[in-house]
Write a protein that holds these residues in place. Structure first.
Motif, mmCIF file in Angstrom:
data_model
loop_
_atom_site.group_PDB
_atom_site.id
_atom_site.type_symbol
_atom_site.label_atom_id
_atom_site.label_comp_id
_atom_site.label_asym_id
_atom_site.label_seq_id
_atom_site.Cartn_x
_atom_site.Cartn_y
_atom_site.Cartn_z
ATOM 1 N N ALA A 1 50.633 -5.708 60.085
ATOM 2 C CA ALA A 1 50.404 -5.553 58.645
ATOM 3 C C ALA A 1 51.070 -4.272 58.142
ATOM 4 O O ALA A 1 51.229 -3.301 58.879
ATOM 5 C CB ALA A 1 48.908 -5.512 58.356
ATOM 6 N N GLY A 2 51.431 -4.285 56.856
ATOM 7 C CA GLY A 2 52.032 -3.101 56.248
ATOM 8 C C GLY A 2 53.523 -3.020 56.507
ATOM 9 O O GLY A 2 54.104 -3.830 57.234
ATOM 10 N N SER A 3 54.138 -2.013 55.913
ATOM 11 C CA SER A 3 55.590 -1.873 55.988
ATOM 12 C C SER A 3 56.058 -0.877 57.034
ATOM 13 O O SER A 3 57.248 -0.774 57.298
ATOM 14 C CB SER A 3 56.126 -1.434 54.618
ATOM 15 O OG SER A 3 55.588 -0.167 54.265
ATOM 16 N N LYS A 4 55.127 -0.150 57.665
ATOM 17 C CA LYS A 4 55.555 0.987 58.491
ATOM 18 C C LYS A 4 55.639 0.711 59.978
ATOM 19 O O LYS A 4 56.357 1.417 60.691
ATOM 20 C CB LYS A 4 54.617 2.177 58.247
ATOM 21 C CG LYS A 4 54.678 2.716 56.833
ATOM 22 C CD LYS A 4 53.760 3.911 56.655
ATOM 23 C CE LYS A 4 53.846 4.465 55.244
ATOM 24 N NZ LYS A 4 52.935 5.624 55.049
ATOM 25 N N ALA A 5 54.904 -0.278 60.498
ATOM 26 C CA ALA A 5 54.880 -0.449 61.944
ATOM 27 C C ALA A 5 54.429 -1.834 62.365
ATOM 28 O O ALA A 5 53.516 -2.403 61.760
ATOM 29 C CB ALA A 5 53.957 0.593 62.587
ATOM 30 N N PHE A 6 55.071 -2.360 63.413
ATOM 31 C CA PHE A 6 54.503 -3.479 64.169
ATOM 32 C C PHE A 6 53.246 -2.943 64.839
ATOM 33 O O PHE A 6 52.151 -3.424 64.615
ATOM 34 C CB PHE A 6 55.522 -3.987 65.184
ATOM 35 C CG PHE A 6 54.976 -5.008 66.136
ATOM 36 C CD1 PHE A 6 54.558 -6.249 65.680
ATOM 37 C CD2 PHE A 6 54.882 -4.733 67.495
ATOM 38 C CE1 PHE A 6 54.037 -7.198 66.573
ATOM 39 C CE2 PHE A 6 54.375 -5.669 68.386
ATOM 40 C CZ PHE A 6 53.949 -6.900 67.921
ATOM 41 N N THR A 7 53.397 -1.939 65.668
ATOM 42 C CA THR A 7 52.294 -1.100 66.135
ATOM 43 C C THR A 7 52.888 0.172 66.730
ATOM 44 O O THR A 7 53.912 0.123 67.425
ATOM 45 C CB THR A 7 51.387 -1.786 67.172
ATOM 46 O OG1 THR A 7 50.494 -0.808 67.732
ATOM 47 C CG2 THR A 7 52.157 -2.417 68.298
#
Length: 333
Positions: free
Chosen positions: A65-71
């Protein structure tokens, strides 16, 4: 398209069904760059065991989720205060106390220089509450059990009967590489940043990367390079080394991630439209043969197909491929 049995729920994962027979699992902790804590990895086998046996699922998309990280990997801040990392903290350092002023103390850091003529003595910290000192061998057994549990949680993706495509974007550090290696296909946004980060926090990666990355890429020199240095590498390098199969052009907002998700869903739709007998058999045989000789793989394939070639899916697929029938809608398993 869900089954009558309710799927397992977790606040850290979103489970949706964007198309018939396609499931989308989204890691949902964007405020922490989707970094994993214990409840998250414990939820993985529940989710993927359910999807593995669900007749309404034939292919799975995995994203963050989100734009910054897969994880960004493990949440080290959280784990340093609970779990195995906290259990192995070194004891606190002794302090230096001035007998003339017991309330004052100084660290034993080598940067400290004791003033001339001021008698300081070393005083140990107050003893902790009396608890039995753990035997190192018994502690090792406990840690091995915890590590094995953690490994099995991630391996639940690899053991899932349905093909999984991982959508990689933003940061894909540490556990992100472990997790994506358990998927069947990996595609990435051009700006994705990868790192096998574990060596930078004082440990050898222990939940899959060191065992799987070399087999996924076939380039042990490169694997040792990225694992021993923990250096960052980008999507183009990952593609060149065989870690991912495609770099999807930057499309749209949200860091362009939705373009990669769209392509993953299209891939999943294509796979889901094929015979589930053939698809699941192909994944099983590929995974089984990866760790064995060609001769063993051929023998297992012969035994497997001795039963699976009796399916009516094959006749229907052949007719459709020969232009003698409409597009086939295969029955649920």
């Amino acid at each position: 398209m869900a089954d009558s049995d309710a799927p397992p729920t977790s606040q850290y994962f979103n489970l949706t069904y964007p198309l018939p027979y396609v499931a989308h699992v989204e890691i949902n902790r964007p405020e922490k760059l989707n970094a994993f804590i214990e409840p998250m990895w414990l939820a993985l086998p529940q989710i993927f065991s359910y999807l593995s046996t669900s007749p309404s699922v034939r292919a799975i998309v995995l994203s963050g989720a989100g734009s910054k990280a897969f994880t960004a990997g493990l949440d080290i801040t959280h784990l340093s205060t609970s779990g195995p990392l906290a259990q192995n903290r070194p004891p606190p350092s002794p302090t230096l106390t001035n007998p003339k002023n017991p309330s004052s103390s100084l660290s034993t850091s080598p940067l400290y220089s004791q003033p001339t003529g001021t008698p300081y003595t070393t005083q140990a910290p107050p003893p902790p509450a009396p608890t039995p000192t753990p035997d190192p061998a018994r502690l090792a057994f406990q840690l091995q059990s915890q590590i094995t549990t953690f490994q099995n949680c991630l391996t639940s993706l690899e053991k899932c009967a349905k093909p999984i495509i991982a959508v990689l974007h933003g940061y894909c550090y540490g556990l992100g590489i472990d997790l994506s290696l358990c998927a069947d296909v990996r595609i990435a946004h051009p700006a994705t940043r990868f790192s096998v980060k574990e060596i930078d926090i004082g440990l050898a990666a222990d939940v899959g990367t060191l065992s799987r990355l070399g087999k996924a890429t076939g380039n042990l020199s490169w694997v040792k390079d990225v694992c021993l240095t923990a250096r960052e590498f980008g999507a183009e390098e990952a593609l060149a080394r065989g870690f991912i199969s495609d770099v999807v052009a930057n499309v749209g907002g949200d860091g362009g991630k939705e373009g990669v998700v769209k392509k993953a869903v299209e891939w999943a739709e294509l796979v889901a439209g094929k015979s589930p007998v053939a698809v699941q058999g192909t994944k099983e045989l590929l995974n089984w043969s990866r760790d064995r000789s060609v001769e063993d793989g051929l023998r297992y394939t012969a035994v497997w197909n001795g039963g699976m070639l009796q399916t009516g899916d094959m006749v229907a697929a052949m007719r459709a491929a020969g232009g003698r029938g409409k597009k086939v809608r295969f029955e649920k398993l």
